[in-house]
Design a protein around this motif. Sequence first.
Motif, mmCIF file in Angstrom:
data_model
loop_
_atom_site.group_PDB
_atom_site.id
_atom_site.type_symbol
_atom_site.label_atom_id
_atom_site.label_comp_id
_atom_site.label_asym_id
_atom_site.label_seq_id
_atom_site.Cartn_x
_atom_site.Cartn_y
_atom_site.Cartn_z
ATOM 1 N N ASN A 1 37.006 -34.352 -1.912
ATOM 2 C CA ASN A 1 37.892 -33.222 -2.136
ATOM 3 C C ASN A 1 37.594 -32.585 -3.494
ATOM 4 O O ASN A 1 37.690 -33.242 -4.535
ATOM 5 N N LEU B 1 38.372 -29.033 -5.918
ATOM 6 C CA LEU B 1 39.251 -27.872 -6.047
ATOM 7 C C LEU B 1 39.130 -27.286 -7.448
ATOM 8 O O LEU B 1 39.086 -28.018 -8.432
ATOM 9 N N GLU C 1 38.671 -24.293 -2.688
ATOM 10 C CA GLU C 1 38.810 -25.667 -2.193
ATOM 11 C C GLU C 1 37.696 -25.981 -1.209
ATOM 12 O O GLU C 1 37.346 -25.175 -0.352
ATOM 13 N N SER D 1 37.315 -29.455 0.892
ATOM 14 C CA SER D 1 37.849 -30.798 1.131
ATOM 15 C C SER D 1 37.422 -31.314 2.495
ATOM 16 O O SER D 1 37.426 -30.573 3.489
#
Length: 789
Positions: free
Chosen positions: A402, A404, A437, A439
């Motif tokens: 993940n 971000l 993002e 993910s």
Amino acid sequence: MRTKILLFMLCSCLMMVAEEVTLKGRVTDKSGDGVPLCLVRVEGQMAGATANLKGEYSFSFQSADSVWVVYSMMGYGTRRRLLVKPKGHLTLNIQMVPMEGDLAEVTVKENQIQMGQNERVNITDLTRMTSTTGNAVEELITTQAGVSTHNELSSQYNVRGGSFDENCVYINGVEVYRPLLIHSGEQEGLSVINPDMVERVDFSAGGFEARYGDKMSSVLDITYKKPKGWSGSGQLSLLGATAYFGYGNKRFSFQNGFRYKTSKYLLGTMDTKGEYSPRFLDYQMYLTWRLSPAWEVSLLGYISENKYNFIPEDRETKFGTMYEAHEFKVYFDGQEEDLFRTLFGTLQVKRRTSERSWLTASFSAFSTKERETYDIQGQYWLDNTLAQTQLDVATYMTHARNLLKSNQQTMRLDWERNSDKHRIKAGVLWKHEAVEENSREWEYRDSAGYSMPHRDDRLNVVYNLKSVNDISSHQMELYAQDTWRKESDLGVLSVNYGLRLSYWSWNKEWLCSPRVSLGYTPAKNDRMTFRLATGLYYQRPFYKELRDTTTTPSGTVVRLNRDIKSQRSFQVVLGWEYRFRLGERPFKFTAEAYYKNQGNLNPYNVDNLKIVYYGRNVADGYVVGADFKLYGEMVPGSDSWISFGLMKASMTIDGKTVPQPTDQRWNVNMFFSDYFPHTTRWKLFLKACFAGGLPYGAPHTGLEKHVFRSTAYKRVDIGMNFRALNNEDRHLRRFNAIRNIWIGVDCFNVFGFNNVSGYFWVTDTQGHQYAVPNYLTNRRINGRVLIEF
């Protein structure tokens, strides 16, 4: 003996013939408003009075060649006036100047009257209190009425049925943010607020003013101090270290704060054993420069790096009842590596346009880069220890990559004007937000040789999510408010009314938020104050709330919902406050009842600290409750408080009524401080929290299936401080640079309660599910050394 009697009689006669002087006047602040309950006294005499609600006072005293009259009130600098050979009836009006030093150095003798919804939080001994997170301000907030927490490893808190994301936090008038990917208290590092740099803390649990942003639950308003002269401190403990340095004069002030935190010592008490390596670092500076009487510039800078590395080894958890006891054993392979980097800065330019008006321009920027990665495999056994049977043998694997990035830039212009009866504030704000993002998460389970869920034709995983999204949007906000204060023979009435407008380019939504609150203190009984607040509040969606998930045979895909609307809450708060003295010590009892009618709700699931939203406005709900708080000197010279709350939070989803994830029903918070008898060198702090259990259910299911309720959260922490060196008056020349040395010992979770942060769900081949509790930290002893310069 006769000589002594004659001298006594002579002095008595002289006092009887001494001229009596009557002194009256009014105590005001810089805006001309009266300062209620200001203490006025004559040095060396018993004469004195306390100002009424209008700031007026009157008393008589014995005349002398010279008399010093002293005016003192919490939050203001002490004023002194010399009267030379006073006679007859005198009038003396005094204007009090707000104290610019640390409120922690002020001894509270009277409780302030709270006319609005913001409560001034007592931060005495803030840096010496027990703290498991290093975020002393937030931990102090969790002891307030209407506030609860269920995780001692986190600084996040719930306020009257709201989630973590519904709380506004401001530093010097600028809103601050927190990382988005954090899903557990173990990952969470230090918050932006540095306790060493704080001067004032204001908190509102609801019904707050229009100048505060679009959140539905609470406001935490922090003001940093401007040091006078040299100051500094250093603290070392088993949980980390801090260092602080500050300097200031009439035109310039500068303070720096450095913090290091590691929770490795605490995490060693959890069921999951392994190699914990959490390291959290941050640095913060605050500079102010008064260019002239009309111009002032301030600069705030913050940088942090939070790392969390974990290599699990094994876990053993016992749970169940005396009739159905279970044991859960796991052996692990793999590791987790997380990294959170945050930058935050703000520049403010303040211009005094007249004697009673100010104009402030603010420029701020926030940037965070977050990375959460783990590959962990666990082989577990689930046994029934009473029947001595094996319920399940299985393997599971979890994977995450993940990433971000989030950036916000804000420009803000605020105007303020004070008059005799009005305090007008207005402002306009423009904000740009950008989030990226990428993910990918999945979880695989194999139970007794069968992949779950089992299919003959392919290999399935329990959970599979992919999110590759970005957003770029801007927001505009405008607000205007006025606080009108009227003093009459009937009492004091304070009314705050305002309007807030905002626009968000993402969904083209305009919001209008009217808010009003009033406080009334009757003249017939100035120990009581009544408060009423109401308004329409909105929760503008942030990135997490936009994520709408769609499940397909190949997995779950996240898309951003452009049709989402802001959550809405119409609030009514009714409060009553009563101030009294018991054994010559000041006390204050507060009761508040509240109701929130909520619409366009975006439901969410909570697992530890991870909040996963539906991404759609599919529910309506309400929150109703009452909070009670007793505050005062339960021990002479030391402030303590205890609060109790009752609450119900409910929502309706697709025609079905379910409890909201924060529906805890009841909570009790306590903060107690005490000095040892006949000495101020020893001081004890006690923090206690008891909160009802929260609803929960199996993961990746809707709230409609959350039919269980976790056990109550119970925790008591005790801290003991010993002042090894007291050199406040600099009488020890050898240690002239040192003011104090404090040695502290803390006992966390004194009674060893097994609190739960969430559950790990196990499914056997028969489809039976078992919720294995993830227990939080156990009892620990911590040592501290604090040196104040």
